[in-house]
Design a protein around this motif. Structure first.
Motif, PDB file in Angstrom:
ATOM      1  N   ALA A   1       0.751  -1.210  -0.029  1.00 33.98           N
ATOM      2  CA  ALA A   1       0.023  -0.107   0.024  1.00 33.98           C
ATOM      3  C   ALA A   1       0.965   1.197  -0.116  1.00 33.98           C
ATOM      4  CB  ALA A   1      -0.998   0.079   1.372  1.00 33.98           C
ATOM      5  N   PRO A   2       1.687   1.560  -1.025  1.00 31.85           N
ATOM      6  CA  PRO A   2       2.690   2.740  -1.334  1.00 31.85           C
ATOM      7  C   PRO A   2       1.894   4.081  -1.199  1.00 31.85           C
ATOM      8  CG  PRO A   2       2.513   1.477  -3.265  1.00 31.85           C
ATOM      9  CD  PRO A   2       1.604   0.787  -2.261  1.00 31.85           C
ATOM     10  N   THR A   3       2.398   4.912  -0.799  1.00 37.47           N
ATOM     11  CA  THR A   3       1.795   6.139  -0.682  1.00 37.47           C
ATOM     12  C   THR A   3       2.099   6.847  -2.514  1.00 37.47           C
ATOM     13  OG1 THR A   3       2.265   6.585   1.389  1.00 37.47           O
ATOM     14  CG2 THR A   3       1.927   8.643  -0.200  1.00 37.47           C
ATOM     15  N   ASN A   4       3.184   6.723  -3.039  1.00 41.87           N
ATOM     16  CA  ASN A   4       3.688   6.829  -4.410  1.00 41.87           C
ATOM     17  C   ASN A   4       3.799   5.606  -5.398  1.00 41.87           C
ATOM     18  OD1 ASN A   4       4.079   9.771  -3.809  1.00 41.87           O
ATOM     19  ND2 ASN A   4       5.544   9.049  -2.548  1.00 41.87           N
ATOM     20  N   PRO A   5       3.886   5.905  -6.697  1.00 42.87           N
ATOM     21  CA  PRO A   5       4.183   4.780  -7.515  1.00 42.87           C
ATOM     22  C   PRO A   5       5.447   4.220  -7.030  1.00 42.87           C
ATOM     23  CG  PRO A   5       3.157   6.521  -8.435  1.00 42.87           C
ATOM     24  CD  PRO A   5       3.549   7.052  -7.341  1.00 42.87           C
ATOM     25  N   ILE A   6       5.442   2.766  -7.197  1.00 46.28           N
ATOM     26  CA  ILE A   6       6.696   2.064  -6.784  1.00 46.28           C
ATOM     27  C   ILE A   6       7.515   2.157  -8.157  1.00 46.28           C
ATOM     28  CG2 ILE A   6       7.787  -0.383  -6.378  1.00 46.28           C
ATOM     29  CD1 ILE A   6       4.896  -1.313  -5.468  1.00 46.28           C
ATOM     30  N   GLU A   7       8.905   2.563  -7.829  1.00 46.13           N
ATOM     31  CA  GLU A   7      10.085   2.693  -8.821  1.00 46.13           C
ATOM     32  C   GLU A   7      10.497   1.325  -9.417  1.00 46.13           C
ATOM     33  OE1 GLU A   7      10.739   5.348 -10.104  1.00 46.13           O
ATOM     34  OE2 GLU A   7       9.827   6.941  -8.698  1.00 46.13           O
ATOM     35  N   VAL A   8      10.400   1.143 -10.690  1.00 46.81           N
ATOM     36  CA  VAL A   8      10.982  -0.150 -11.365  1.00 46.81           C
ATOM     37  C   VAL A   8      11.970   0.263 -12.105  1.00 46.81           C
ATOM     38  CG1 VAL A   8      10.329  -2.005 -12.571  1.00 46.81           C
ATOM     39  CG2 VAL A   8       8.829  -1.092 -10.847  1.00 46.81           C
ATOM     40  N   ASN A   9      13.070  -0.366 -12.204  1.00 45.25           N
ATOM     41  CA  ASN A   9      14.040  -0.262 -13.231  1.00 45.25           C
ATOM     42  C   ASN A   9      13.975  -1.546 -14.298  1.00 45.25           C
ATOM     43  OD1 ASN A   9      15.335   2.252 -13.134  1.00 45.25           O
ATOM     44  ND2 ASN A   9      16.621   1.579 -11.457  1.00 45.25           N
ATOM     45  N   LEU A  10      13.682  -1.424 -15.241  1.00 42.55           N
ATOM     46  CA  LEU A  10      13.413  -2.565 -16.393  1.00 42.55           C
ATOM     47  C   LEU A  10      15.059  -2.432 -17.063  1.00 42.55           C
ATOM     48  CD1 LEU A  10      12.281  -4.924 -17.767  1.00 42.55           C
ATOM     49  CD2 LEU A  10      10.890  -3.195 -19.122  1.00 42.55           C
TER      50      LEU A  10
ATOM     51  N   ALA B   1      -6.675   0.487 -10.812  1.00 41.26           N
ATOM     52  CA  ALA B   1      -8.043   0.238 -10.718  1.00 41.26           C
ATOM     53  C   ALA B   1      -8.193  -0.387  -9.337  1.00 41.26           C
ATOM     54  CB  ALA B   1      -8.364  -0.748 -11.680  1.00 41.26           C
ATOM     55  N   LEU B   2      -7.357  -1.026  -8.579  1.00 40.75           N
ATOM     56  CA  LEU B   2      -7.502  -1.629  -7.278  1.00 40.75           C
ATOM     57  C   LEU B   2      -7.310  -0.546  -6.089  1.00 40.75           C
ATOM     58  CD1 LEU B   2      -6.105  -5.107  -7.954  1.00 40.75           C
ATOM     59  CD2 LEU B   2      -8.618  -4.542  -7.744  1.00 40.75           C
ATOM     60  N   GLY B   3      -6.820   0.617  -6.565  1.00 38.17           N
ATOM     61  CA  GLY B   3      -6.720   1.727  -5.334  1.00 38.17           C
ATOM     62  C   GLY B   3      -5.105   1.746  -4.875  1.00 38.17           C
ATOM     63  N   HIS B   4      -4.369   0.957  -5.840  1.00 33.47           N
ATOM     64  CA  HIS B   4      -2.927   1.064  -5.545  1.00 33.47           C
ATOM     65  C   HIS B   4      -2.232   2.210  -6.267  1.00 33.47           C
ATOM     66  CE1 HIS B   4       1.496  -0.562  -5.726  1.00 33.47           C
ATOM     67  NE2 HIS B   4       0.944  -1.420  -4.830  1.00 33.47           N
ATOM     68  N   ALA B   5      -1.161   2.585  -5.876  1.00 31.39           N
ATOM     69  CA  ALA B   5      -0.604   3.711  -6.517  1.00 31.39           C
ATOM     70  C   ALA B   5       0.100   3.336  -7.789  1.00 31.39           C
ATOM     71  CB  ALA B   5       0.736   4.085  -5.484  1.00 31.39           C
TER      72      ALA B   5
ATOM     73  N   ASN C   1      22.207  -2.436  -1.488  1.00 34.00           N
ATOM     74  CA  ASN C   1      21.813  -2.778  -0.193  1.00 34.00           C
ATOM     75  C   ASN C   1      22.043  -2.079   0.720  1.00 34.00           C
ATOM     76  OD1 ASN C   1      20.190  -4.736   1.089  1.00 34.00           O
ATOM     77  ND2 ASN C   1      22.136  -5.741   1.673  1.00 34.00           N
ATOM     78  N   ASP C   2      23.342  -1.279   0.783  1.00 40.53           N
ATOM     79  CA  ASP C   2      23.831  -0.425   1.908  1.00 40.53           C
ATOM     80  C   ASP C   2      23.001   0.920   2.075  1.00 40.53           C
ATOM     81  OD1 ASP C   2      25.313  -2.393   2.852  1.00 40.53           O
ATOM     82  OD2 ASP C   2      26.938  -1.801   1.534  1.00 40.53           O
ATOM     83  N   TYR C   3      22.301   1.253   0.876  1.00 41.21           N
ATOM     84  CA  TYR C   3      21.753   2.745   1.032  1.00 41.21           C
ATOM     85  C   TYR C   3      20.480   2.640   1.520  1.00 41.21           C
ATOM     86  CZ  TYR C   3      25.232   3.922  -2.754  1.00 41.21           C
ATOM     87  OH  TYR C   3      26.519   4.133  -3.252  1.00 41.21           O
ATOM     88  N   ARG C   4      20.293   2.637   2.752  1.00 37.87           N
ATOM     89  CA  ARG C   4      18.843   2.420   3.543  1.00 37.87           C
ATOM     90  C   ARG C   4      18.271   3.804   3.645  1.00 37.87           C
ATOM     91  NH1 ARG C   4      18.679  -2.678   4.683  1.00 37.87           N
ATOM     92  NH2 ARG C   4      20.801  -3.895   4.914  1.00 37.87           N
ATOM     93  N   ALA C   5      18.929   4.830   3.231  1.00 33.61           N
ATOM     94  CA  ALA C   5      18.156   6.154   3.791  1.00 33.61           C
ATOM     95  C   ALA C   5      17.292   6.545   2.618  1.00 33.61           C
ATOM     96  CB  ALA C   5      19.371   7.415   3.769  1.00 33.61           C
ATOM     97  N   PHE C   6      17.470   5.968   1.340  1.00 37.16           N
ATOM     98  CA  PHE C   6      16.726   6.261   0.214  1.00 37.16           C
ATOM     99  C   PHE C   6      15.207   5.770   0.422  1.00 37.16           C
ATOM    100  CE2 PHE C   6      19.396   7.988  -2.964  1.00 37.16           C
ATOM    101  CZ  PHE C   6      20.556   7.636  -2.618  1.00 37.16           C
ATOM    102  N   ARG C   7      14.157   6.639  -0.011  1.00 32.81           N
ATOM    103  CA  ARG C   7      12.780   6.226   0.136  1.00 32.81           C
ATOM    104  C   ARG C   7      12.399   5.101  -1.011  1.00 32.81           C
ATOM    105  NH1 ARG C   7       8.803   7.025  -3.527  1.00 32.81           N
ATOM    106  NH2 ARG C   7       9.800   8.269  -4.651  1.00 32.81           N
ATOM    107  N   ASN C   8      13.045   4.839  -1.947  1.00 29.47           N
ATOM    108  CA  ASN C   8      12.897   3.710  -2.772  1.00 29.47           C
ATOM    109  C   ASN C   8      14.054   2.717  -2.501  1.00 29.47           C
ATOM    110  OD1 ASN C   8      10.558   3.955  -4.437  1.00 29.47           O
ATOM    111  ND2 ASN C   8      11.407   5.701  -5.304  1.00 29.47           N
TER     112      ASN C   8
END
Length: 268
Positions: free
Chosen positions: A17-26, A49-53, A145-152
């Protein structure tokens, strides 16, 4: 009688249930990546459509569309000469009204060992055609994996791979994902990287001829017409399952288009 609990992986809470769209790197816009992007468009629309960001996708590829790409990859004749990532993202944004981004460079460190810009995302999906590229991606993701301060914060890596008529998809966690307590299941916090679990097998199976195909006929000698098309939605269905059910017993599958057998890879 005591029975062993079924091993499952519970989805990271931030993806449910994220507030913002989930960032995806393809990563990769070829035979598989171009079709994975279509599946992500469908997924994003359905999540909304299901209320997800929903999703915010950034597509990475430095290749140009050639005549050899037509037919097997999702490109039109009028797109020959364009960057693959730009052609696909422009078409996707017009089709779905999204604001997804294209990167016309490889997903790799520069000559000074620096990470690329816009590298941070919650989910990474790789559709690359070399073992070397997989190991480079793995190295970057382990560093992230060590960058834990980022939102994404980097959380999941899903890798697609295939030969002429067989392929596989494997889901990995980037570090440990916090798991809830469960009386029914045995939660598994860490899903190993494909490069750690199958690294030696990948190196042994690597094709020595990585020269680009000059025609569709030549390309079809390397990869069957429908191997990419069959892998793409099946792999994305695993990601969809994480969103919809919040857990999974399977972390991927092996797929054989010659005998139509697909074997799941269980969480272990």
């Amino acid at each position: 009688m005591k029975t062993d609990k079924i091993k499952v992986h519970f989805t990271d809470n931030d993806l449910i249930a994220p507030t913002n769209p989930i960032e995806v790197n393809l990563i990769g816009a070829g035979g598989t990546g171009s079709k994975v992007l279509t599946a992500l468009i469908e997924m994003n629309y359905s999540l909304n459509a299901l209320g997800h960001a929903g999703l915010s996708v950034r597509l990475w590829d430095d290749d140009i569309v050639t005549d050899a790409n037509l037919g097997r990859q999702r490109f039109a004749e009028c797109e020959v000469g364009l960057y693959k990532s730009v052609a696909l993202i422009n078409r996707s944004n017009r089709w779905a009204g999204t604001n997804w981004k294209a990167e016309t460079l490889k997903f790799e460190k520069d000559n000074l060992g620096r990470l690329p810009e816009h590298v941070q995302a919650a989910i990474y999906i790789s559709c690359v055609d070399s073992v070397k590229a997989r190991f480079e991606i793995a190295e970057i993701l382990k560093e992230l994996n060590d960058y834990r301060a980022f939102r994404n914060r980097a959380k999941y890596w899903m890798d697609y791979g295939n030969s002429q008529s067989t392929g596989q998809v494997l889901l990995s966690t980037i570090g440990n994902i916090k798991q809830p307590q469960s009386e029914k299941y045995q939660p598994v916090a860490n899903l190993a990287f494909i490069t750690d679990e199958y690294g030696e097998l990948l190196k042994e199976s690597e094709e020595t001829d990585d020269t680009p195909s000059c025609s569709l006929a030549e390309a079809l000698e390397k990869q069957d017409l429908y191997i990419n098309s069959s892998l793409a939605p099946m792999g994305c269905s695993l990601l969809w399952h994480l969103f919809r059910h919040g857990m999974t017993e399977n972390r991927g599958f092996f797929h054989n288009l010659d005998n139509y057998i697909t074997q799941p890879i269980k969480v272990a």
